[in-house]
Write a protein that holds these residues in place. Structure first.
Motif, PDB file in Angstrom:
ATOM      1  N   ARG A   1     -36.839 -49.787 -12.821  1.00 21.67           N
ATOM      2  CA  ARG A   1     -38.214 -50.244 -12.416  1.00 21.67           C
ATOM      3  C   ARG A   1     -38.404 -51.805 -12.230  1.00 21.67           C
ATOM      4  O   ARG A   1     -38.977 -52.223 -11.205  1.00 21.67           O
TER       5      ARG A   1
ATOM      6  N   ARG B   1     -37.866 -46.112 -14.408  1.00 22.96           N
ATOM      7  CA  ARG B   1     -36.665 -45.961 -13.522  1.00 22.96           C
ATOM      8  C   ARG B   1     -37.152 -45.722 -12.003  1.00 22.96           C
ATOM      9  O   ARG B   1     -38.116 -44.807 -11.834  1.00 22.96           O
ATOM     10  N   GLN B   2     -36.754 -46.264 -10.986  1.00 17.11           N
ATOM     11  CA  GLN B   2     -37.208 -46.288  -9.401  1.00 17.11           C
ATOM     12  C   GLN B   2     -36.385 -45.242  -9.125  1.00 17.11           C
ATOM     13  O   GLN B   2     -35.375 -45.656  -8.926  1.00 17.11           O
TER      14      GLN B   2
ATOM     15  N   ASP C   1     -36.089 -54.203 -11.418  1.00 21.27           N
ATOM     16  CA  ASP C   1     -35.387 -54.626 -10.501  1.00 21.27           C
ATOM     17  C   ASP C   1     -36.100 -54.259  -9.310  1.00 21.27           C
ATOM     18  O   ASP C   1     -36.133 -54.996  -8.278  1.00 21.27           O
ATOM     19  N   TYR C   2     -36.574 -53.119  -9.106  1.00 22.38           N
ATOM     20  CA  TYR C   2     -37.156 -52.720  -7.963  1.00 22.38           C
ATOM     21  C   TYR C   2     -38.605 -53.428  -7.536  1.00 22.38           C
ATOM     22  O   TYR C   2     -38.926 -53.761  -6.641  1.00 22.38           O
TER      23      TYR C   2
ATOM     24  N   VAL D   1     -33.274 -47.506  -1.838  1.00 27.03           N
ATOM     25  CA  VAL D   1     -33.170 -47.443  -3.417  1.00 27.03           C
ATOM     26  C   VAL D   1     -31.924 -46.642  -3.399  1.00 27.03           C
ATOM     27  O   VAL D   1     -31.895 -45.404  -2.759  1.00 27.03           O
TER      28      VAL D   1
ATOM     29  N   ASN E   1     -34.662 -42.784  -5.841  1.00 27.40           N
ATOM     30  CA  ASN E   1     -34.816 -42.536  -4.598  1.00 27.40           C
ATOM     31  C   ASN E   1     -35.159 -41.030  -4.357  1.00 27.40           C
ATOM     32  O   ASN E   1     -34.644 -40.228  -5.285  1.00 27.40           O
TER      33      ASN E   1
ATOM     34  N   ASN F   1     -39.079 -45.704  -0.082  1.00 25.80           N
ATOM     35  CA  ASN F   1     -38.080 -46.657  -0.592  1.00 25.80           C
ATOM     36  C   ASN F   1     -36.772 -46.120  -0.102  1.00 25.80           C
ATOM     37  O   ASN F   1     -35.932 -46.045  -1.131  1.00 25.80           O
TER      38      ASN F   1
ATOM     39  N   GLY G   1     -31.164 -44.091  -8.163  1.00 26.17           N
ATOM     40  CA  GLY G   1     -32.361 -44.821  -8.776  1.00 26.17           C
ATOM     41  C   GLY G   1     -31.738 -46.253  -9.092  1.00 26.17           C
ATOM     42  O   GLY G   1     -30.463 -46.479  -9.199  1.00 26.17           O
ATOM     43  N   MET G   2     -32.974 -46.969  -9.697  1.00 21.55           N
ATOM     44  CA  MET G   2     -32.600 -48.028 -10.316  1.00 21.55           C
ATOM     45  C   MET G   2     -33.550 -48.647 -11.132  1.00 21.55           C
ATOM     46  O   MET G   2     -34.605 -48.004 -11.330  1.00 21.55           O
TER      47      MET G   2
ATOM     48  N   THR H   1     -37.554 -56.826  -6.509  1.00 19.76           N
ATOM     49  CA  THR H   1     -36.984 -56.643  -4.920  1.00 19.76           C
ATOM     50  C   THR H   1     -38.180 -56.445  -4.140  1.00 19.76           C
ATOM     51  O   THR H   1     -38.160 -57.318  -3.037  1.00 19.76           O
ATOM     52  N   LYS H   2     -39.124 -55.739  -4.211  1.00 19.02           N
ATOM     53  CA  LYS H   2     -39.973 -55.156  -3.459  1.00 19.02           C
ATOM     54  C   LYS H   2     -41.368 -56.335  -3.633  1.00 19.02           C
ATOM     55  O   LYS H   2     -41.885 -56.516  -2.508  1.00 19.02           O
TER      56      LYS H   2
END
Length: 218
Positions: free
Chosen positions: A59, A98-99, A61-62, A52, A101, A49, A56-57, A65-66
């Motif tokens: 989770r 939290r997702q 929202d990730y 990202v 990078n 990803n 980070g962003m 989005t994905k």
């Protein structure tokens, strides 16, 4: 008969890829099935990803989005949770808030390779993320993970605060894409044969034995 030359095995993976988490365990089991085949394993980055942000962003929202929605991921997650459990692993997606990078994670793995601890570093980061829901965007979490596998905490903190090896990691990830690797884990044997996906240990072991035999015969 023990092979005279170690089989080169390059593992291309990302620490937030659940099938890489499962695939690492299956790889370990595969290697145990061929104790007479020496295998030299190296770990290479894949930025699953890359879009990202470095910080980070969230989770949620990730996932929106994905996958379109949190609910859309739930069925996928349930299948992965079950597959992980069958290999003796824990995946607790509800703990992940939290997702990240993973650029910094791959820097840690690269640095750990200098002391032959790349596999241990990979495992520690995967456990933190999948099992514990650890925030891999937190500098303190990364530093502690590095210390857990024997890296110097103060030195790691200093290096993470710089741009050291960012270009290298990005170049290695780009090279993997240029070579046609679009999914991970991917296992590249003897720099010639690629196996994609978290394959069963028996299939991996058979491939290791076959390619090693070909190399010895050649």
């Amino acid at each position: 008969m023990v092979s005279s030359h170690p089989l080169r095995l390059d593992v291309v993976s990302d620490v937030v890829c659940p099938w890489c988490y499962i695939g690492k365990r299956r790889l370990e089991r595969a290697l145990a099935l061929v104790p007479d085949v020496p295998v030299a394993v190296s770990w290479y980055p894949f930025l699953l990803n890359a879009w990202v942000p470095r910080e980070g962003m969230a989770r949620e929202d990730y996932l929106v989005t994905k996958f379109g929605s949190v609910e859309a991921y739930r069925d996928i997650a349930n299948r992965v949770v079950e597959a992980a459990a069958q290999d003796g692993l824990q995946y607790n997606p509800e703990r992940v808030q939290r997702q990240p990078n993973t650029l910094d994670c791959h820097r840690l793995i690269h640095w750990a390779g200098a002391s032959d601890a790349a596999a241990a570093m990979t495992q520690r980061l995967m456990e933190l993320y999948f099992r514990d829901g650890g925030d891999l965007t937190e500098r303190d979490v990364l530093v502690q993970a590095a210390a857990d596998v024997g890296l110097d905490a103060d030195e790691t903190r200093r290096r993470l605060a710089t741009d050291e090896d960012i270009d290298l990691i990005e170049a290695q990830a780009a090279e993997a894409s240029q070579k046609g690797i679009s999914g991970v884990p991917t296992y590249v044997l003897a720099a010639r044969y690629a196996i994609s996906g978290a394959q069963p240990p028996e299939q991996l072991a058979a491939a290791f034995r076959q390619v090693a035999a070909e190399a010895d015969a050649g």
